[in-house]
Design a protein around this motif. Structure first.
Motif: not given
Length: 114
Positions: A89-91, A77-81
């Protein structure tokens, strides 16, 4: 979570993340990760999923009462800023000179239909 191998996540303690689903969803407000619970697949994010806990009086807390604290949410439920894009954004992981680095995927490298 019983698995043969320990899962690897791209989110670490101290990272800035955005909550992408749930009651505290805010795609434009970065928050800090306090703790990553690898075995449970959850993260503790600052100011997200606040619960109220009723506590009895004890030696440490002589008054007792109602305490508000953060509860863990699922890591999906979280994504890197990404500060450069000012969004989540995806990593991907890239090995350079024997070290693994996390690299943000840009809009061009994500592929798929435009």
């Amino acid at each position: 979570m019983k698995t043969r191998f320990k899962p690897k996540y791209n989110i670490r303690k101290g990272d800035s993340v955005v909550v992408i689903s749930g009651d505290d969803k805010a795609l434009d407000k970065p928050r800090i990760v306090k703790e990553v619970l690898v075995e449970a697949g959850k993260v503790l994010v600052e100011g997200v999923n606040i619960i109220t806990k009723h506590t009895k009086p004890s030696a440490q807390n002589t008054k007792g009462g109602i305490v508000k604290k953060e509860a863990p949410i699922h890591i999906s439920n979280v994504m890197l800023w990404d500060a450069a894009q000012k969004s989540g954004a995806r990593v991907t992981r890239v090995r350079t000179e024997g070290k693994t680095e996390r690299v943000f995927k840009t809009k061009k490298t994500q592929g798929g239909k435009k």
